[in-house]
Design a protein around this motif. Structure first.
Motif, PDB file in Angstrom:
ATOM      1  N   GLU A  19       0.833  -1.204   0.000  1.00 12.99           N
ATOM      2  CA  GLU A  19       0.000   0.000   0.000  1.00 12.99           C
ATOM      3  C   GLU A  19       0.866   1.252   0.000  1.00 12.99           C
ATOM      4  N   VAL A  20       2.003   1.205   0.688  1.00 12.10           N
ATOM      5  CA  VAL A  20       2.938   2.332   0.668  1.00 12.10           C
ATOM      6  C   VAL A  20       3.328   2.678  -0.767  1.00 12.10           C
ATOM      7  N   THR A  21       3.579   1.645  -1.575  1.00 15.60           N
ATOM      8  CA  THR A  21       4.001   1.879  -2.965  1.00 15.60           C
ATOM      9  C   THR A  21       2.892   2.457  -3.825  1.00 15.60           C
ATOM     10  N   GLN A  22       1.663   2.379  -3.349  1.00 12.27           N
ATOM     11  CA  GLN A  22       0.525   2.896  -4.117  1.00 12.27           C
ATOM     12  C   GLN A  22       0.105   4.295  -3.661  1.00 12.27           C
ATOM     13  N   LEU A  23       0.690   4.781  -2.581  1.00 15.13           N
ATOM     14  CA  LEU A  23       0.339   6.090  -2.043  1.00 15.13           C
ATOM     15  C   LEU A  23       1.364   7.137  -2.455  1.00 15.13           C
ATOM     16  N   PRO A  24       0.936   8.384  -2.652  1.00 12.12           N
ATOM     17  CA  PRO A  24       1.924   9.444  -2.861  1.00 12.12           C
ATOM     18  C   PRO A  24       2.655   9.715  -1.550  1.00 12.12           C
ATOM     19  N   GLY A  25       3.795  10.323  -1.638  1.00  8.32           N
ATOM     20  CA  GLY A  25       4.556  10.627  -0.434  1.00  8.32           C
ATOM     21  C   GLY A  25       5.961  10.075  -0.500  1.00  8.32           C
ATOM     22  N   PHE A  26       6.752  10.423   0.490  1.00  9.27           N
ATOM     23  CA  PHE A  26       8.178  10.081   0.504  1.00  9.27           C
ATOM     24  C   PHE A  26       8.441   8.587   0.365  1.00  9.27           C
ATOM     25  N   PHE A  27       7.696   7.769   1.097  1.00  7.31           N
ATOM     26  CA  PHE A  27       8.040   6.351   1.202  1.00  7.31           C
ATOM     27  C   PHE A  27       7.683   5.545  -0.043  1.00  7.31           C
ATOM     28  N   LYS A  28       6.950   6.131  -0.956  1.00  6.64           N
ATOM     29  CA  LYS A  28       6.675   5.470  -2.235  1.00  6.64           C
ATOM     30  C   LYS A  28       7.992   5.224  -2.987  1.00  6.64           C
ATOM     31  N   ASN A  29       8.954   6.117  -2.790  1.00  3.82           N
ATOM     32  CA  ASN A  29      10.245   6.018  -3.474  1.00  3.82           C
ATOM     33  C   ASN A  29      11.379   5.790  -2.480  1.00  3.82           C
ATOM     34  N   TYR A  30      11.107   4.994  -1.473  1.00  3.54           N
ATOM     35  CA  TYR A  30      12.106   4.666  -0.449  1.00  3.54           C
ATOM     36  C   TYR A  30      12.551   3.225  -0.673  1.00  3.54           C
ATOM     37  N   ALA A  31      13.793   3.054  -1.074  1.00  6.07           N
ATOM     38  CA  ALA A  31      14.289   1.738  -1.501  1.00  6.07           C
ATOM     39  C   ALA A  31      14.049   0.621  -0.484  1.00  6.07           C
ATOM     40  N   PRO A  32      14.254   0.837   0.842  1.00  3.19           N
ATOM     41  CA  PRO A  32      14.049  -0.266   1.787  1.00  3.19           C
ATOM     42  C   PRO A  32      12.650  -0.866   1.778  1.00  3.19           C
ATOM     43  N   VAL A  33      11.643  -0.112   1.328  1.00  2.00           N
ATOM     44  CA  VAL A  33      10.295  -0.680   1.213  1.00  2.00           C
ATOM     45  C   VAL A  33      10.322  -1.863   0.249  1.00  2.00           C
ATOM     46  N   TYR A  34      10.937  -1.662  -0.895  1.00  4.67           N
ATOM     47  CA  TYR A  34      10.985  -2.701  -1.931  1.00  4.67           C
ATOM     48  C   TYR A  34      11.949  -3.822  -1.540  1.00  4.67           C
ATOM     49  N   VAL A  35      13.024  -3.471  -0.857  1.00  3.39           N
ATOM     50  CA  VAL A  35      13.973  -4.492  -0.403  1.00  3.39           C
ATOM     51  C   VAL A  35      13.310  -5.417   0.617  1.00  3.39           C
ATOM     52  N   THR A  36      12.457  -4.862   1.471  1.00  2.00           N
ATOM     53  CA  THR A  36      11.755  -5.682   2.451  1.00  2.00           C
ATOM     54  C   THR A  36      10.758  -6.616   1.761  1.00  2.00           C
ATOM     55  N   ILE A  37      10.048  -6.105   0.767  1.00  2.00           N
ATOM     56  CA  ILE A  37       9.132  -6.971   0.009  1.00  2.00           C
ATOM     57  C   ILE A  37       9.918  -8.105  -0.636  1.00  2.00           C
ATOM     58  N   SER A  38      11.075  -7.776  -1.195  1.00  2.00           N
ATOM     59  CA  SER A  38      11.944  -8.806  -1.791  1.00  2.00           C
ATOM     60  C   SER A  38      12.359  -9.828  -0.749  1.00  2.00           C
ATOM     61  N   ASP A  39      12.710  -9.350   0.431  1.00  2.00           N
ATOM     62  CA  ASP A  39      13.141 -10.242   1.511  1.00  2.00           C
ATOM     63  C   ASP A  39      12.029 -11.213   1.897  1.00  2.00           C
ATOM     64  N   TYR A  40      10.795 -10.722   1.889  1.00  6.22           N
ATOM     65  CA  TYR A  40       9.662 -11.587   2.220  1.00  6.22           C
ATOM     66  C   TYR A  40       9.537 -12.730   1.218  1.00  6.22           C
ATOM     67  N   TYR A  41       9.563 -12.409  -0.072  1.00  6.89           N
ATOM     68  CA  TYR A  41       9.451 -13.454  -1.096  1.00  6.89           C
ATOM     69  C   TYR A  41      10.621 -14.429  -1.008  1.00  6.89           C
ATOM     70  N   ARG A  42      11.796 -13.909  -0.730  1.00  3.07           N
ATOM     71  CA  ARG A  42      12.967 -14.773  -0.633  1.00  3.07           C
ATOM     72  C   ARG A  42      12.837 -15.732   0.534  1.00  3.07           C
ATOM     73  N   GLY A  43      12.301 -15.232   1.633  1.00  7.20           N
ATOM     74  CA  GLY A  43      12.081 -16.105   2.781  1.00  7.20           C
ATOM     75  C   GLY A  43      11.067 -17.193   2.485  1.00  7.20           C
ATOM     76  N   GLU A  44      10.001 -16.843   1.760  1.00 10.35           N
ATOM     77  CA  GLU A  44       9.006 -17.839   1.374  1.00 10.35           C
ATOM     78  C   GLU A  44       9.615 -18.879   0.442  1.00 10.35           C
ATOM     79  N   ALA A  45      10.453 -18.406  -0.488  1.00  9.14           N
ATOM     80  CA  ALA A  45      11.128 -19.334  -1.407  1.00  9.14           C
ATOM     81  C   ALA A  45      12.037 -20.283  -0.638  1.00  9.14           C
TER      82      ALA A  45
END
Length: 439
Positions: free
Chosen positions: A235-261
């Motif tokens: 949802e952060v990535t879908q909202l306007p504001g600073f955190f939409k373009n904050y790299a750790p948001v996407y890195v954390t999402i990546s970490d989640y998928y990697r953990g599931e894998a």
């Protein structure tokens, strides 16, 4: 005679009352007293400073007395109208000032604690403020977003967060209020709404972005509720504001998928071992063994091979989701300082290793893959991850005495980072992950 005297006495009393009434002064004829009360009111009604509270209360009392005794007098109609218009405001001001006087020791502590990141003081003083002023959204907002910094320190120290749950409660309450269209509790002179204090002062758009990020961060790193956390990060990535373009948001999402894998990969390794055990049994069959035994083993091998390939395809699906999110994090990560460049380079190195594991047959082509993946919308984590089977089957079985090919291996990087980012977009950033070799 006594009856006559009694009658005379009553007559005298009645006459006395009549005389007194006849000579009683009309309150509206008194000019000096209402003038004094009105002047006392007008001298104090504009005051707003806390140190003027006693004078404001004196003025308010004079104004109320003026309205009560002379408000209906024709000579004071305009003055009464003026006083009446300001009494409610002064009553509210007095209440607020009295509350503020009680809270001032706590607000002073709160204001000193925020720039110092003194989390114990922020929560100790903040809870006192909110207890007295339940509608103080700014104090709740600060205690919500402060939880990110406190949790980040706890993660780095490998200790439990003291305030993650409490911060999450404040974050959800304020987030729901703002998202539902509720007003913020402060306004600038030009009418813009604000929330928070000092370094955590935000407008509506930025407050919503930061609160959404806070909800994701606290769930993921503070409480280990990773699935709802990733939904919040999306949802952060879908909202306007600073955190939409904050790299750790996407890195954390990546970490989640990697953990599931990685979890699926454990099942894959178990199935592969079972598959190889069946293959060994076939290899050890004597030439004159019962054909029915070989046929049975052959069927089991084929069934196990299907299971292995299904797990492998699912691992690849999760791995591609992880690469997709990490690619976006890498693209928006800044490199304007040596530390930032080091972080960005580490993300790319991690992507290279993941790409090699995903596409061992074509080690080049990462940049093209990133371009194609990030041209599409970021996948919603709530959507089902589809298995990816893009390689021909490599396991075969033959009759008795013949070797059986082993199931293909696959690999998935296991993150060793925490993805810790401070609430203002600075601070500790996620470390790059390492990649496990094929089982």
């Amino acid at each position: 005679m006594r009856a006559i005297f009694r009658s005379l006495s009553m007559a005298a009393i009645v006459a006395g009352i009549a005389v007194t009434g006849a000579f009683a002064q009309n309150v509206c004829d008194d000019l000096d007293t209402p003038t004094a009360r009105y002047e006392t009111f007008t001298a104090n009604y504009p005051k707003k400073r806390l140190e003027d509270l006693p004078a404001i209360k004196t003025g308010l009392a004079a104004g109320k007395e003026f309205l009560e005794k002379w408000g209906a007098c024709e000579a004071w109609v305009e003055q009464a109208k003026f006083v009446k218009g300001h009494v409610p405001r002064l009553e509210k001001l007095v209440t607020e000032m009295e509350d503020f006087a009680v809270l001032k020791p706590f607000t002073d502590r709160f204001d000193a604690a925020v720039p110092a990141d003194n989390y114990d003081e922020i929560y100790a003083a903040g809870k006192q403020i909110v207890a007295k002023q339940p509608g103080n959204l700014s104090a709740k907002f600060v205690m919500a977003v402060a939880g990110v910094g406190e949790t980040a320190k706890a993660v780095q120290a490998k200790t439990p967060s003291k305030y993650a749950s409490e911060s999450l409660g404040y974050a959800k309450a304020v987030y729901d209020h703002i998202k539902g269209g509720g007003k913020l509790d402060r306004q600038t002179k030009d009418g813009k709404e604000l929330i928070g204090f000092l370094k955590w002062e935000r407008n509506r758009e930025e407050a919503l972005s930061q609160l959404a990020y806070t909800l994701g961060f606290l769930n993921y790193y503070g409480l280990n509720n990773k699935k709802p956390a990733v939904a919040q990060y999306y949802e952060v990535t879908q909202l306007p504001g600073f955190f939409k373009n904050y790299a750790p948001v996407y890195v954390t999402i990546s970490d989640y998928y990697r953990g599931e894998a990685a979890n699926i990969l454990k099942d894959y390794a178990t199935l592969t071992a079972e598959y190889n055990a069946l293959v060994d049994q076939v290899k050890k069959l004597p030439p004159n063994s019962d054909p029915a035994v070989a046929t049975k083993l052959d069927g089991e091998i084929k069934a196990k091979d299907v299971q292995v390939k299904a797990k492998e395809a699912l691992v690849k699906g999760y791995l591609e989701r992880s690469m997709d999110a990490l690619s976006r994090g890498w693209k928006i990560a800044k490199d304007d300082t040596p530390e930032a460049k080091k972080y960005k380079d580490a993300l790319y190195a991690d992507l290279q290793e993941m790409y090699k594991n995903r596409f061992p047959e074509k080690p080049t082509g990462l940049n093209e893959w990133i371009t194609a993946a990030t041209a599409k919308p970021l996948p919603d984590p709530s959507s089902t991850v589809q298995p990816v089977s893009d390689e021909p089957a490599t396991t075969t079985t033959t009759g008795t005495g013949n070797g059986v090919g082993a199931a293909n291996g696959t690999g998935v990087g296991a993150s060793n980072g925490t993805g810790v980012g401070a609430a203002n977009g600075t601070g500790t950033v996620p470390k790059a992950g390492t990649t496990a070799k094929k089982p």
